[in-house]
Design an enzyme around this catalytic site. Structure first.
Site, mmCIF file in Angstrom:
data_model
loop_
_atom_site.group_PDB
_atom_site.id
_atom_site.type_symbol
_atom_site.label_atom_id
_atom_site.label_comp_id
_atom_site.label_asym_id
_atom_site.label_seq_id
_atom_site.Cartn_x
_atom_site.Cartn_y
_atom_site.Cartn_z
ATOM 1 C CE LYS A 198 -15.912 -39.984 -45.229
ATOM 2 N NZ LYS A 198 -15.196 -38.708 -45.352
ATOM 3 C CE LYS A 251 -17.658 -38.858 -41.782
ATOM 4 N NZ LYS A 251 -16.908 -38.032 -42.422
#
Ligand code: PBG
Length: 329
Positions: A198, A251
């Site tokens: 992330k 992400k």
């Protein structure tokens, strides 16, 4: 490969049927996860300004959207809690309240649609007064002190009936901490979807309005990843798998297709990509101005994410995409 004129790649592009026959990547609604924002209160369906077409739902209004998700044959939702400032505190203790907003939503969805896979975002930023994803002391986010709180939250979600828990905080060691806590409480069969790679990203901007989770000071760069690092992303994924992650995530998606492709080549666990809020809002804004053809652009983006190697895509476009897939036969 023999050269022109023996080889003519255009031969297989001549008709829609031929193109469909040799198409390498196909979107399927069975591979989509739809994010849902759950807000405190009753009778609420609040449109999110920066995310046209997306809403914050109170628990009593969930039947309306859950029916659409089921009709669209989308198999899974990802839940986020949206709290009033007065419900937040330094530690984010509302997040492990068995009667908290997400826990209520899990039970409501499971009553309405037991077969719908309910995934919960496990993080503190939506619940802390300072908006950071962990315990703050002297202006710093503490790693180890945060793990116990994340574990409590994950267990509370599992107890409410969550099918999968998805830690998004980016603390080191949180997958192991959550696995241990789940197992201790008897939730040995609850999978963990780790937001493994992330990145600290500007593409989360609209989400922070949606979830009222912007940090009140500083930013998340001391725990989320530096956008420049792909090798480090592979280390994050490797560690999360070693700690017990059942699925891993990259992400955001679109600016990180290289990371998705490298993760796919290296690891055999199911790979999830999050087509995040900023990616959604940019498309919606350009479409609203008549600058792009929205269905065409969305299908192209999601196909690219899948082509790069994602098995599953979390996207705010999910309901629209499911309809477009049906329409295109
Ligand atoms: C919570 C969380 C965020 C997103 C998912 N979980 C925000 C953040 O990390 O700042 C972003 C999702 C999106 O932008 O669609 N930590």
């Amino acid at each position: 490969m023999p050269l022109f004129p023996i080889t003519r790649l255009r031969r297989l592009r001549a008709s829609a049927a031929l193109r469909a026959l040799v198409r390498e990547t196909e979107l399927n609604m069975r591979d989509l996860i739809y994010p849902l924002f759950i807000v405190e209160g009753v009778n609420l369906q609040q449109e999110i300004g920066a995310m046209p077409g997306q809403f914050r739902w109170s628990v009593d209004r969930l039947p309306r959207i859950v029916e659409k998700i089921i009709a669209a044959k989308i198999p899974a939702v990802l839940l986020f809690g949206v709290l009033e400032p007065s419900s937040k505190d330094e530690l984010g203790s509302a997040s492990w309240n068995d009667n908290g907003i997400v826990q209520q939503a899990i039970r409501a969805i499971k009553r309405l649609a037991p077969e719908l896979v309910v995934i919960t975002d496990v993080c503190l930023c939506e619940y802390t007064s300072h908006g950071h994803c962990g315990v703050v002391r002297d202006g710093r986010v503490l790693n180890d002190a945060t793990l116990e709180l994340l574990a409590r939250q994950a267990v509370s979600h599992a107890r409410a009936g969550a099918d999968i828990v998805a830690p998004s905080d980016m603390m080191d060691g949180r997958v192991a901490a959550i696995r241990t806590a789940l197992d201790r409480e008897g939730f040995t069969d609850t999978p963990i979807l780790a937001y493994a790679a992330k990145f600290a990203s500007g593409f989360y901007g609209p989400f922070r309005e949606a979830a009222a989770s912007a940090p009140q000071f500083g930013d998340r760069r001391a725990y989320q990843m530096d956008a420049a690092n792909a090798r480090e992303a592979l280390r994050e994924i490797e560690l999360d798998i070693a700690e017990g992650a059942d699925l891993v995530m990259v992400k955001p998606a679109l600016a990180y297709l290289d990371v998705i492709a490298r993760a796919r080549a290296r690891f055999d666990v199911p790979l999830v990509a999050y087509n995040v809020s900023g990616e959604y809002s940019m498309v919606k804004a350009a479409a609203a101005n008549g600058w792009i053809d929205e269905p065409r652009i969305v299908m192209e983006i999601l196909t690219a994410i899948k082509r790069a190697g994602a098995d599953v895509i979390i996207t705010y476009h999910a309901l629209d995409v499911a309809q477009w897939i049906v329409d295109s036969g």
